[in-house]
Write a protein that holds these residues in place. Sequence first.
Motif, PDB file in Angstrom:
ATOM      1  N   LYS A  60      54.962  27.796  21.943  1.00 17.83           N
ATOM      2  CA  LYS A  60      56.084  26.890  21.698  1.00 17.83           C
ATOM      3  C   LYS A  60      55.586  25.564  21.127  1.00 17.83           C
ATOM      4  O   LYS A  60      54.417  25.200  21.278  1.00 17.83           O
ATOM      5  N   ALA A  61      56.484  24.864  20.465  1.00 16.64           N
ATOM      6  CA  ALA A  61      56.154  23.539  19.940  1.00 16.64           C
ATOM      7  C   ALA A  61      55.877  22.579  21.087  1.00 16.64           C
ATOM      8  O   ALA A  61      56.331  22.771  22.223  1.00 16.64           O
ATOM      9  N   ARG A  93      49.132  25.570  19.296  1.00 18.94           N
ATOM     10  CA  ARG A  93      50.501  25.069  19.171  1.00 18.94           C
ATOM     11  C   ARG A  93      50.582  23.956  18.124  1.00 18.94           C
ATOM     12  O   ARG A  93      51.525  23.911  17.322  1.00 18.94           O
ATOM     13  N   TYR A  97      52.849  24.293  14.724  1.00 21.71           N
ATOM     14  CA  TYR A  97      54.064  23.480  14.665  1.00 21.71           C
ATOM     15  C   TYR A  97      53.828  22.033  14.235  1.00 21.71           C
ATOM     16  O   TYR A  97      54.773  21.365  13.806  1.00 21.71           O
ATOM     17  N   HIS A  98      52.616  21.537  14.353  1.00 22.75           N
ATOM     18  CA  HIS A  98      52.338  20.131  14.044  1.00 22.75           C
ATOM     19  C   HIS A  98      50.999  20.024  13.305  1.00 22.75           C
ATOM     20  O   HIS A  98      50.132  19.237  13.679  1.00 22.75           O
ATOM     21  N   SER A 138      47.484  28.690   9.434  1.00 27.96           N
ATOM     22  CA  SER A 138      48.100  27.384   9.227  1.00 27.96           C
ATOM     23  C   SER A 138      47.420  26.571   8.127  1.00 27.96           C
ATOM     24  O   SER A 138      48.082  25.836   7.406  1.00 27.96           O
TER      25      SER A 138
END
Length: 302
Positions: A60-61, A93, A97-98, A138
């Motif tokens: 999850k973020a 994570r 997401y970041h 990513s």
Amino acid sequence: MALRSLDNALPTTPERPKKFAKVATPLQKQYDLGINDENKAPLPETADPVIDYILSEDLKAIPDPETKIQSLMEGLDSKDWTKVCEALNNARRFALYHSSLLLPVLDKLMLVLVKAMKNPRSALCKTSIMASFDIFHSFGDTLLESSTSDAFENLLLQLLLKASQDKRFVCEEADKALKAMVESMRPLPLLHKLQAYVSHSNHRIRAKAAVSISHCVSKMGLEGMKEFGLVPLVQIAADLLKDRLPEGREAARSTVISVYKAYTEDDEQKNSELSPAELWQIFCQSNLVPIQAQSMVKIIPS
């Protein structure tokens, strides 16, 4: 009186020592007393904690990621291996997401991944391999840039080593990570990195490198192959065709087939009066020693 003296002179039977009942010492008491200390098994409360292997799709973020990036680095630097595992999962994570927040520390993160893969704890090793999988997806070609190139090469070597291990659950994760690496990067620069391992002294590493090379070449068109060098490419495949492990030889055959298709389906070759098999035979005989050329021609059905 004489009889009494004779009785006194006879030897007496020695009295047997008394037997004492054995008293079992409770296991906990043995630990308290330090009995057999060097061989004792750890008590349940000292056993290693269970590490959860979280799938990428289940990650999850991170809430408020800007303020938590610093704690991530502190976790990666921890001397407690369980905290490093937790930090690596958080790094995954961040990557998913970041990623922009993770980019400035990407080089350091790869160093931590390499160190964790060298750790004898299988849980830490596997978690780091899973992290590399998400980082490849990513960041892709970013990992090949000059600022992270050395760290990436160390990471690549460790993944090839782990993919060559006998521990199946580690080996399978490393294979997945290597496949993700090929999928996420441009084949030409990655092929240059992999080229160094086709002559490695470890035959298992050669085989794993051959598989990644085969996947790279399957993504390339003829122009990309020419940019790398058609002749060096077929020479690499020819050397791997006689390698020790079947996995490496099969990967080499796949590479040959990919090069053959790209070479013979080129417009220039299609206009030739010769058949694709004849064109391929001429190419191999012109650029390889006879025994290698013969092996390359045999792979292609006539």
